[in-house]
Motif scaffolding. Sequence first.
Motif, PDB file in Angstrom:
ATOM      1  N   THR A 294       0.841  -1.201   0.000  1.00 27.23           N
ATOM      2  CA  THR A 294       0.000   0.000   0.000  1.00 27.23           C
ATOM      3  C   THR A 294       0.877   1.252   0.000  1.00 27.23           C
ATOM      4  O   THR A 294       0.553   2.258  -0.642  1.00 27.23           O
ATOM      5  N   GLY A 295       1.981   1.181   0.734  1.00 27.66           N
ATOM      6  CA  GLY A 295       2.895   2.316   0.823  1.00 27.66           C
ATOM      7  C   GLY A 295       3.602   2.601  -0.496  1.00 27.66           C
ATOM      8  O   GLY A 295       3.823   3.770  -0.853  1.00 27.66           O
ATOM      9  N   LEU A 296       3.959   1.544  -1.226  1.00 27.75           N
ATOM     10  CA  LEU A 296       4.571   1.759  -2.543  1.00 27.75           C
ATOM     11  C   LEU A 296       3.624   2.550  -3.440  1.00 27.75           C
ATOM     12  O   LEU A 296       4.030   3.461  -4.160  1.00 27.75           O
ATOM     13  N   GLU A 297       2.341   2.174  -3.389  1.00 27.57           N
ATOM     14  CA  GLU A 297       1.344   2.876  -4.223  1.00 27.57           C
ATOM     15  C   GLU A 297       1.169   4.317  -3.770  1.00 27.57           C
ATOM     16  O   GLU A 297       1.055   5.231  -4.591  1.00 27.57           O
ATOM     17  N   ILE A 298       1.127   4.530  -2.455  1.00 29.46           N
ATOM     18  CA  ILE A 298       0.973   5.901  -1.944  1.00 29.46           C
ATOM     19  C   ILE A 298       2.118   6.780  -2.443  1.00 29.46           C
ATOM     20  O   ILE A 298       1.901   7.906  -2.910  1.00 29.46           O
ATOM     21  N   ALA A 299       3.346   6.269  -2.353  1.00 25.55           N
ATOM     22  CA  ALA A 299       4.502   7.058  -2.791  1.00 25.55           C
ATOM     23  C   ALA A 299       4.369   7.446  -4.259  1.00 25.55           C
ATOM     24  O   ALA A 299       4.587   8.600  -4.638  1.00 25.55           O
ATOM     25  N   GLU A 300       3.986   6.489  -5.093  1.00 27.76           N
ATOM     26  CA  GLU A 300       3.857   6.757  -6.530  1.00 27.76           C
ATOM     27  C   GLU A 300       2.711   7.714  -6.825  1.00 27.76           C
ATOM     28  O   GLU A 300       2.842   8.651  -7.614  1.00 27.76           O
ATOM     29  N   GLN A 301       1.564   7.446  -6.201  1.00 30.03           N
ATOM     30  CA  GLN A 301       0.381   8.255  -6.492  1.00 30.03           C
ATOM     31  C   GLN A 301       0.542   9.679  -5.984  1.00 30.03           C
ATOM     32  O   GLN A 301       0.094  10.631  -6.629  1.00 30.03           O
ATOM     33  N   ALA A 302       1.171   9.842  -4.831  1.00 31.24           N
ATOM     34  CA  ALA A 302       1.393  11.186  -4.297  1.00 31.24           C
ATOM     35  C   ALA A 302       2.402  11.937  -5.155  1.00 31.24           C
ATOM     36  O   ALA A 302       2.217  13.120  -5.463  1.00 31.24           O
ATOM     37  N   ALA A 303       3.467  11.249  -5.559  1.00 32.75           N
ATOM     38  CA  ALA A 303       4.484  11.896  -6.393  1.00 32.75           C
ATOM     39  C   ALA A 303       3.866  12.394  -7.704  1.00 32.75           C
ATOM     40  O   ALA A 303       4.230  13.466  -8.205  1.00 32.75           O
ATOM     41  N   ALA A 304       2.916  11.625  -8.251  1.00 35.46           N
ATOM     42  CA  ALA A 304       2.251  12.042  -9.493  1.00 35.46           C
ATOM     43  C   ALA A 304       1.476  13.345  -9.304  1.00 35.46           C
ATOM     44  O   ALA A 304       1.209  14.066 -10.255  1.00 35.46           O
ATOM     45  N   LEU A 305       1.109  13.633  -8.052  1.00 39.43           N
ATOM     46  CA  LEU A 305       0.423  14.893  -7.737  1.00 39.43           C
ATOM     47  C   LEU A 305       1.418  15.946  -7.244  1.00 39.43           C
ATOM     48  O   LEU A 305       1.014  17.026  -6.800  1.00 39.43           O
ATOM     49  N   GLY A 306       2.698  15.620  -7.292  1.00 37.09           N
ATOM     50  CA  GLY A 306       3.714  16.564  -6.851  1.00 37.09           C
ATOM     51  C   GLY A 306       3.934  16.574  -5.343  1.00 37.09           C
ATOM     52  O   GLY A 306       4.581  17.470  -4.819  1.00 37.09           O
TER      53      GLY A 306
END
Lengths: 331, 331
Positions: free
Chosen positions: A166-178
């Motif tokens: 879940t944390g891997l996804e959070i890191a990626e998804q948040a980074a996509a939003l800057g």
Amino acid sequence: MNVHDTPPAASIADVEAAAARLGTHIRRTPLLSSPFLDEIAGRRVLIKAECLQHTGSFKARGAWSAISALDPGVRQKGVIAFSSGNHAQGVAWAAAQHGVPSVIIMPSDAPALKIANTRALGAEVVLYDRANEDRDAIGDAMAAERGLTLVKPFDDARVIAGQGTTGLEIAEQAAALGVTEAEVLVCCGGGGLTSGIAVALADRAPGMRVRPVEPMGFDDVARSLASGGIERNASLTGSICDAIITPQPGNLTYPLLSRLCGPGLTVTDDEALQAMAQAFLRLKVVAEPGGAVALAAALYRAEALEGDTVIALISGGNVDPAMFARALAML
Amino acid sequence: MNVHDTPPAASIADVEAAAARLGTHIRRTPLLSSPFLDEIAGRRVLIKAECLQHTGSFKARGAWSAISALDPGVRQKGVIAFSSGNHAQGVAWAAAQHGVPSVIIMPSDAPALKIANTRALGAEVVLYDRANEDRDAIGDAMAAERGLTLVKPFDDARVIAGQGTTGLEIAEQAAALGVTEAEVLVCCGGGGLTSGIAVALADRAPGMRVRPVEPMGFDDVARSLASGGIERNASLTGSICDAIITPQPGNLTYPLLSRLCGPGLTVTDDEALQAMAQAFLRLKVVAEPGGAVALAAALYRAEALEGDTVIALISGGNVDPAMFARALAML
């Protein structure tokens, strides 16, 4: 040995390996938001809607991770778990998807719907009498007789690693939003989800800080982090957030929580219900009380948070209609 | 000119162009499923949860598509829309995201919450008296005075193309699951979403067939497809699925529906409520009555469907707590 010297229960390599095993079998749940929630919180709020995971909670990740890691010959004999809740459904589902049998040991007074759901997901449900029977003895005997492997709810490195995806996804998804800096609030029971996410983010988004959120009066993790040693809850009943109430942090999760996670937060049952109502109104997702405590902290503990962005997990949505109606009545 | 000779209102190139403009501003909503829903339907059911879109419905796509396509000098003056529902919120949100003003014309007896929400999303809400005022005259005067551009709810090529981006996602997400043939059920009002998805799927997943779903007694599209000419609804009130009730198919949407879509389906209000309850229980998402009719058809019209997989849209989740409680009471 001091708990601080315990080797890590799950490393980033373990989380990555779990992610590879999970593949597309597990849903990549969306990171949601609403300007209305930002307004309440006074900062940007991003919500990882893990209630949309298979079986309605993050537990499907850890169960898949544990079962997929077993040696095929061992796995084929089946798995066993003790749970009347989200872990039961996660294990039943993941076992069925792997084509192997599962036995779930539940108290005979568990809600009929949960028993029926777990059976419908493919598990053999074995009921025991809480007053007169020893569930461990029943489980141990069945496991020995059939060669079943126990899948623990949180204190297992592969389970922690699975939740950590879940944390891997959070890191990626948040980074996509800057977004690379944020407080990450996680609904915390035994600490499997919280510690797994913390391991993932320490590597992938070191500007984020993970903070466990618990029901007020059942804050064993917050108190353990504050005291520096494992603290127990005085009681295990009396909150509607029952899904995330455990006696104490796990032997494997505690060292991770202690090393990686910030101060704990607590919310009241009413705040959890209000967060469920906001999730209904603004996000269109269904949260269960225990799954809503992190969102409640994001919305109603602004003074205890830092930074301009907070990320909150909704960890599960398995709530009965009567309890959900209580939340709707808050609107 | 016969409607069948009308040039396509939106081509696959238009949908692709809309997708490029939408980019990551619009959420890629998940394709959900549950073994429990498969069991009810007697086949595999995949649910495109567009209720998780910004503003709680697919309308954000069409609004973004229309507004983003305007010449910057024109866009800067602002946009106007007539709606008390999902289209209002979609236009208000998309305009605010573009940093341009929006005026939404609403009847003065619209629910206070919808008025407040639309204002909170950044729109100037102008109320009119249904009995004594002409909304078109009010809107035309404001548009002329300020140079506002009208964003229609469905009968506009760029709006149709925007809604059609949902179809591009369905084709990709279904293919990732190995699904290339399916009936695709779409909640249908004026036909913007249904026709847009049909344009996308005709190109990307020609093995799929799009079928509009309407409330029983308000099946203007189904009857129009059956008769080969535009048919009107006898009444516009009397269903809880008010969000998808329109007088008749659009002049631009009808030729697309006629050319690309299969026979229509209808469901009762009670079936829509039951589908909302199942979406709560099994998917953990909030559906509004009009947004649940396609799922209702997938679950309760098995005999009218073909193939082993059905894909159903949940098109919106903007429902008040009292109506949601009615759905929960079905469980």
